[in-house]
Each structure stands twice: as structure tokens, then as C-alpha cells.
Design a protein around this motif. Structure first.
Motif, PDB file in Angstrom:
ATOM      1  N   LEU A   1       1.704 -20.436  -6.424  1.00 38.39           N
ATOM      2  CA  LEU A   1       0.657 -19.740  -5.666  1.00 38.39           C
ATOM      3  C   LEU A   1       1.238 -18.643  -4.780  1.00 38.39           C
ATOM      4  CD1 LEU A   1      -1.662 -22.753  -4.779  1.00 38.39           C
ATOM      5  CD2 LEU A   1      -1.960 -21.060  -6.560  1.00 38.39           C
TER       6      LEU A   1
ATOM      7  N   LEU B   1     -10.588 -13.594  -1.815  1.00 33.58           N
ATOM      8  CA  LEU B   1      -9.228 -13.711  -1.294  1.00 33.58           C
ATOM      9  C   LEU B   1      -9.282 -13.889   0.221  1.00 33.58           C
ATOM     10  CD1 LEU B   1      -6.256 -13.436  -2.356  1.00 33.58           C
ATOM     11  CD2 LEU B   1      -6.371 -11.042  -1.665  1.00 33.58           C
TER      12      LEU B   1
ATOM     13  N   ARG C   1      -5.844 -12.629 -10.131  1.00 29.15           N
ATOM     14  CA  ARG C   1      -5.321 -13.947 -10.451  1.00 29.15           C
ATOM     15  C   ARG C   1      -5.798 -14.398 -11.834  1.00 29.15           C
ATOM     16  NH1 ARG C   1      -3.999 -18.391  -7.087  1.00 29.15           N
ATOM     17  NH2 ARG C   1      -3.460 -16.766  -5.622  1.00 29.15           N
TER      18      ARG C   1
ATOM     19  N   ARG D   1      10.165 -18.488   1.349  1.00 26.71           N
ATOM     20  CA  ARG D   1       9.464 -19.775   1.419  1.00 26.71           C
ATOM     21  C   ARG D   1       9.944 -20.706   0.312  1.00 26.71           C
ATOM     22  NH1 ARG D   1       5.240 -19.374   4.824  1.00 26.71           N
ATOM     23  NH2 ARG D   1       4.625 -21.466   4.231  1.00 26.71           N
TER      24      ARG D   1
ATOM     25  N   ARG E   1     -11.377 -13.704   5.466  1.00 27.82           N
ATOM     26  CA  ARG E   1     -11.507 -12.991   4.189  1.00 27.82           C
ATOM     27  C   ARG E   1     -10.748 -11.680   4.259  1.00 27.82           C
ATOM     28  NH1 ARG E   1     -17.196 -13.613   1.066  1.00 27.82           N
ATOM     29  NH2 ARG E   1     -17.254 -15.894   1.199  1.00 27.82           N
TER      30      ARG E   1
ATOM     31  N   ARG F   1       0.802  -1.209   0.000  1.00 23.40           N
ATOM     32  CA  ARG F   1       0.000   0.000   0.000  1.00 23.40           C
ATOM     33  C   ARG F   1       0.842   1.270   0.000  1.00 23.40           C
ATOM     34  NH1 ARG F   1      -3.501  -0.361   4.741  1.00 23.40           N
ATOM     35  NH2 ARG F   1      -5.141   0.839   3.750  1.00 23.40           N
ATOM     36  N   ASP F   2       2.160   1.130  -0.051  1.00 23.97           N
ATOM     37  CA  ASP F   2       3.015   2.307  -0.182  1.00 23.97           C
ATOM     38  C   ASP F   2       2.926   2.858  -1.600  1.00 23.97           C
ATOM     39  OD1 ASP F   2       3.976   2.006   2.397  1.00 23.97           O
ATOM     40  OD2 ASP F   2       5.655   0.730   1.779  1.00 23.97           O
TER      41      ASP F   2
ATOM     42  N   VAL G   1       1.019 -15.708   7.008  1.00 26.41           N
ATOM     43  CA  VAL G   1       1.972 -16.376   6.120  1.00 26.41           C
ATOM     44  C   VAL G   1       1.701 -16.102   4.643  1.00 26.41           C
ATOM     45  CG1 VAL G   1       2.543 -18.232   7.719  1.00 26.41           C
ATOM     46  CG2 VAL G   1       0.617 -18.523   6.137  1.00 26.41           C
TER      47      VAL G   1
ATOM     48  N   SER H   1      -1.632 -15.463   1.410  1.00 27.23           N
ATOM     49  CA  SER H   1      -3.050 -15.411   1.080  1.00 27.23           C
ATOM     50  C   SER H   1      -3.365 -16.465   0.027  1.00 27.23           C
ATOM     51  CB  SER H   1      -3.416 -14.019   0.590  1.00 27.23           C
ATOM     52  OG  SER H   1      -2.556 -13.626  -0.451  1.00 27.23           O
ATOM     53  N   LEU H   2      -4.652 -16.676  -0.197  1.00 25.93           N
ATOM     54  CA  LEU H   2      -5.089 -17.614  -1.232  1.00 25.93           C
ATOM     55  C   LEU H   2      -6.538 -17.332  -1.590  1.00 25.93           C
ATOM     56  CD1 LEU H   2      -6.985 -19.640   0.593  1.00 25.93           C
ATOM     57  CD2 LEU H   2      -4.836 -20.776   1.037  1.00 25.93           C
TER      58      LEU H   2
ATOM     59  N   SER I   1       0.157 -14.741  -5.392  1.00 26.82           N
ATOM     60  CA  SER I   1      -0.350 -13.896  -4.300  1.00 26.82           C
ATOM     61  C   SER I   1       0.455 -12.607  -4.206  1.00 26.82           C
ATOM     62  CB  SER I   1      -0.254 -14.613  -2.951  1.00 26.82           C
ATOM     63  OG  SER I   1      -1.104 -15.721  -2.937  1.00 26.82           O
TER      64      SER I   1
ATOM     65  N   GLU J   1      -0.576 -10.299  -6.925  1.00 27.17           N
ATOM     66  CA  GLU J   1      -1.903  -9.717  -6.715  1.00 27.17           C
ATOM     67  C   GLU J   1      -1.854  -8.506  -5.787  1.00 27.17           C
ATOM     68  OE1 GLU J   1      -3.565 -13.886  -6.064  1.00 27.17           O
ATOM     69  OE2 GLU J   1      -5.366 -12.741  -6.523  1.00 27.17           O
TER      70      GLU J   1
ATOM     71  N   ALA K   1      -7.364  -2.105   8.051  1.00 25.86           N
ATOM     72  CA  ALA K   1      -5.933  -1.818   8.197  1.00 25.86           C
ATOM     73  C   ALA K   1      -5.722  -0.319   8.290  1.00 25.86           C
ATOM     74  CB  ALA K   1      -5.169  -2.374   7.002  1.00 25.86           C
ATOM     75  N   SER K   2      -4.656   0.057   8.979  1.00 26.03           N
ATOM     76  CA  SER K   2      -4.286   1.467   8.981  1.00 26.03           C
ATOM     77  C   SER K   2      -3.763   1.804   7.596  1.00 26.03           C
ATOM     78  CB  SER K   2      -3.220   1.739  10.035  1.00 26.03           C
ATOM     79  OG  SER K   2      -2.042   1.031   9.731  1.00 26.03           O
ATOM     80  N   SER K   3      -3.920   3.053   7.201  1.00 29.90           N
ATOM     81  CA  SER K   3      -3.499   3.432   5.865  1.00 29.90           C
ATOM     82  C   SER K   3      -2.091   3.996   5.915  1.00 29.90           C
ATOM     83  CB  SER K   3      -4.479   4.470   5.320  1.00 29.90           C
ATOM     84  OG  SER K   3      -3.781   5.455   4.608  1.00 29.90           O
ATOM     85  N   PRO K   4      -1.268   3.689   4.897  1.00 32.90           N
ATOM     86  CA  PRO K   4       0.097   4.222   4.898  1.00 32.90           C
ATOM     87  C   PRO K   4       0.107   5.751   4.927  1.00 32.90           C
ATOM     88  CG  PRO K   4      -0.319   2.911   2.907  1.00 32.90           C
ATOM     89  CD  PRO K   4      -1.566   2.893   3.709  1.00 32.90           C
ATOM     90  N   ASP K   5      -0.969   6.386   4.400  1.00 33.39           N
ATOM     91  CA  ASP K   5      -1.023   7.858   4.360  1.00 33.39           C
ATOM     92  C   ASP K   5      -1.082   8.459   5.751  1.00 33.39           C
ATOM     93  OD1 ASP K   5      -1.106   7.466   1.714  1.00 33.39           O
ATOM     94  OD2 ASP K   5      -3.284   7.722   1.540  1.00 33.39           O
TER      95      ASP K   5
END
Lengths: 315, 101
Positions: free
Chosen positions: A85, B14, A98, A158, B62, A28-29, B30, B32-33, A89, A92, B68-72
Motif C-alpha cells: 500500500l 483518496l 490504484r 517505512r 480527503r 507536482r514538479d 505519513v 495516503s490511502l 500510494s 499514484e 496546495a501551492s503550485s510548484p509553478d
């Protein structure tokens, strides 16, 4: 929200300061569009390579010579799926879906490593892929654990942990065959002869012909040049080949005491260009197979979606 | 999730995956999927993230459910703790000859 020019300059300065500190960028940077585009291309290509890479070895699962070898090969091919995978991820997080990634692969808009366009003609190839192809991949991937984009580095950590099993099982397989009959030894040598040059190509074109390398290094995406990594791989592999009792098919390969490295010949870069452009021995087959798996699996994806929707309604 | 197969195909949602490596440790993110539902997310998480006994417990959630906190707002959000050095033990001068402190 539209950033003014002044804002943009601030953001760019912040980005550059993060890179200069060898700190990581997170999804998000703010990042320059070129950085994002380069990462999407590189990580997606890497993910596609893992997925397409299941095919040459997967072809031998049904013909593995023992239950032990079959279990090992299955686990390895399953790992490749996992690696794909992790990397999808990571891609994404840069704002690509995906499905888009899969479609870009099967439409030929994104590439994968040229090595997987070569066929696996004998069972010895399973060992050679583990030893040379995964060995080359490890050389490439270990430095990427410290790449500047957080999710890519974490995926690489990983992957690297699991990759060492891949290389060792390949070497062990070849050692076993080298203790076998003359015919089995010849199979190993023939396989190594076929895979040596394509393995060297995995590091990409020589630095002089790799225009994106400087920018990728400035951004901390890459930390070593193609030629540096290729040299490292050759130096690492020569003593392993000697221990195995095979020769590497390069008349120019010799130790250079002044440099403290091996000198070696150049792969056929015209062949490399042909394979990358889609004219290797198996390009069409690999992509067609992936497309078929994607299309044949559509009903499963849809059925699971429908089932989930119904469960949600009745809940 | 209302239009499973018509129009542009809906991607499975996701999920973020958290694994507890051993008893006594926190669950750690760890990766996402994608999965059609919670149960499938758990099974996929097992296959993708714990092929080598990496965990004794898995959480999936999900991604859309995470706030989440925003980087801004990095500075305004974290600034309040920046100037409170007295929250750290090293802020306090204790003579060297005081034992066990």
C-alpha cells in the motif's frame, strides 16, 4: 497548457539541476516523461511484489507449528500488505490510479519479482524467505531510501524499518530448526539449496545485460548496480550461513583476499528469463489467486461505496 | 460517489493521513490511502500506518479538500521572504561581551 520548446528546455534544466544537487523530485514538479515512466514501472513492480509476496508465506499461516509462530507469520504477511500500500500510494502520485495498477498486474502487463513464482514446499521455507529473500530485499531497498523521487524514498524508509523484523524472525526460525532433529536440519538445508539461486536473481541480470541501469543511475533512481548489490548480499550472507550451520549450494563460492570479497558463481540466467516471461513454477497460480481475490472482493468495495453514498445523503 | 457500481467502477476517494507520534508533537503527514468514507479511512490509517505504536492520534482528510501551492508559482510565492534577512537573529551585531543574548 502547452509548454513551448523554450519552456521545456528550462524545465529540463531545472530538473537536471535538482538531480545534480541530489535534491528530491516531488510529484507536482515537472519531470521528463522517461523519468516518470521508469518510476511508474519500477515502483509498481515493487508494490506488486509485496502483494504477490503475501501468497507463498500466507500458505503456511494455517499450518504454523505454534501460536507464537502463527502470530509472527500473520504480522509479517500483514506487513507485506502494508508495504504494497505504501508503494501503490507512491505510484499514484505519478498519475496512475490504484485500479489501473491492480488491473495491469492481473492482466500480466506489469511484473513482480521473480522470486515469488517459486513454491514454499516446507515450513523451513518461511524461515529461508525471511533470511534470504528479505535479506536480499533489504540490500536492494536500503539504498532506495535515498532515491531521487521523494514519495518512493519515503515509502522505502517505512518499509526498511519493518523489514529488519522480517529477516530476524526468519533467521531465528532457522536457528531453532537447526537445534532440532536431523530431519529438521535437513529441511533447512534443502530449503536453502532451493532458494539460494533465486535469491541471487532478485538483484536482476548482470550489469552487462541491464541496459536501463545507466539511465536509472543518472536520474538518481538507482544508486548501485545489480552486480554491486548482489556482491554485497553474498558477502553479508556467507558468515550468517556459517553461523547457522548450512552450506550454500555454490561450488565456486570462496573468499578472495585480493578483492576483499567473495567470488561466486552465476545463477542460471536462462531460468531467470523463463520465470520473468511467465513460465516459472507458480506464475499462473499467483496471478490467478490475485485476480480471484480482486473479483471476489468487488461486492465489498461496491457495498462500502453504496453505504458511504447513503450516509452522505442522509447527513 | 453518485454511481457506485455502474459504468466504470468508481474508485474509493483518496485520503491523506497525518499522525501525531507522541503527545506534544505536531501531526505529521505519513502517506495516503483509499477509503469509502471518513470512518473507514481512519480504520485503514490505523492498520496501514500505526502497526507499531507509531501514533497517539490520527487525522485523515480527503486529498481533494487540500489546497496546495503550485510548484509553478514557487518563486513569486516565496520571494517576499527571500530578501528580508532582518527577520533572522544573526542579522544583528551584538558585542561578544553582552551576556545571555
Amino acid at each position: 497548457m502547452v509548454a513551448t520548446l523554450a519552456d521545456e528546455a528550462d524545465l529540463q534544466a531545472g530538473f537536471e539541476a535538482t538531480i545534480a544537487r541530489h535534491d528530491r523530485l516531488e510529484p507536482r514538479d515537472w519531470m521528463p516523461e522517461g523519468y516518470r515512466r521508469t518510476l511508474v514501472r519500477q515502483i509498481a513492480q515493487h508494490a506488486h511484489s509485496e502483494i504477490i509476496g503475501m501468497q507463498p508465506e500466507g500458505a503456511w499461516i494455517g499450518r504454523a507449528p505454534s501460536l507464537r509462530r502463527k502470530a509472527v507469520l500473520l504480522a509479517k504477511v500483514q506487513d507485506e500488505a502494508g508495504h504494497g500500500l505504501y508503494l501503490y500510494s507512491a505510484t499514484e502520485t505519478l498519475g496512475v490510479s490504484r485500479d489501473e495498477l491492480t488491473e495491469m498486474l492481473i492482466d500480466g502487463r506489469q511484473k513482480y519479482s521473480s522470486i515469488f513464482n517459486y513454491p514454499t514446499l516446507s515450513y523451513a521455507d518461511v524461515g529461508t524467505i525471511g533470511w534470504l529473500v528479505d535479506g536480499a530485499a533489504i540490500c536492494n531497498q536500503v539504498p532506495l531510501c535515498r532515491t531521487s523521487f521523494g514519495p518512493y524514498g519515503r515509502a522505502m524508509i517505512r518499509v526498511c524499518k519493518e523489514e529488519s523484523f522480517h529477516q530476524r524472525q526468519g533467521f531465528e526460525l532457522l536457528m531453532t530448526m537447526m537445534r532440532g532433529t536431523e530431519e529438521q536440519q535437513a529441511m533447512v538445508q534443502e530449503s536453502v539449496d532451493r532458494f539460494w539461486w533465486p535469491a541471487l536473481m532478485m538483484f536482476g541480470p548482470p550489469d552487462a545485460d541491464s541496459p536501463n541501469t545507466a539511465q536509472s543511475m543518472a536520474w538518481g533512481i538507482k544508486t548501485h548496480t545489480n552486480d554491486e548489490l548482489r556482491q554485497k548480499f553474498v558477502d553479508m550472507t556467507v558468515p550468517q550461513a556459517a553461523r547457522l550451520g548450512v552450506t550454500l549450494p555454490d561450488p565456486d563460492l570462496r573468499w578472495n583476499p585480493e578483492r576483499g570479497h567473495h567470488d561466486f558463481g552465476q545463477p542460471d540466467w536462462e531460468e531467470f528469463a523463463r520465470v520473468v516471461k511467465g513460465h516459472g513454477p507458480c506464475n499462473a497460480q499467483r496471478v490467478a489467486h490475485r485476480r480471484q481475490a480482486w473479483e471476489d472482493g468487488a461486492w465489498v468495495r461496491e457495498a462500502a461505496t453504496a453505504y458511504a453514498a447513503r450516509q452522505e445523503e442522509s447527513a | 460517489m453518485t454511481e457506485p457500481s455502474t459504468g466504470p467502477r468508481a474508485e474509493w476517494p483518496l485520503y491523506e493521513v497525518f499522525v501525531r507520534g507522541n503527545r506534544g508533537l505536531n501531526h505529521v503527514h505519513v502517506g495516503s490511502l483509499h477509503a469509502a468514507d471518513d470512518r473507514m479511512a481512519l480504520l485503514h490509517a490505523r492498520d496501514v500506518y500505526t502497526r507499531r505504536n507509531e501514533g497517539v492520534s490520527i487525522w485523515v482528510v480527503r486529498s481533494s479538500a487540500i489546497t496546495a501551492s503550485s510548484p509553478d508559482e514557487k518563486s513569486p510565492l516565496f520571494d517576499p521572504s527571500g530578501d528580508k534577512v532582518y527577520r533572522h537573529p544573526t542579522f544583528y551585531d551584538i558585542p561578544d561581551d553582552v551576556p545571555h543574548i
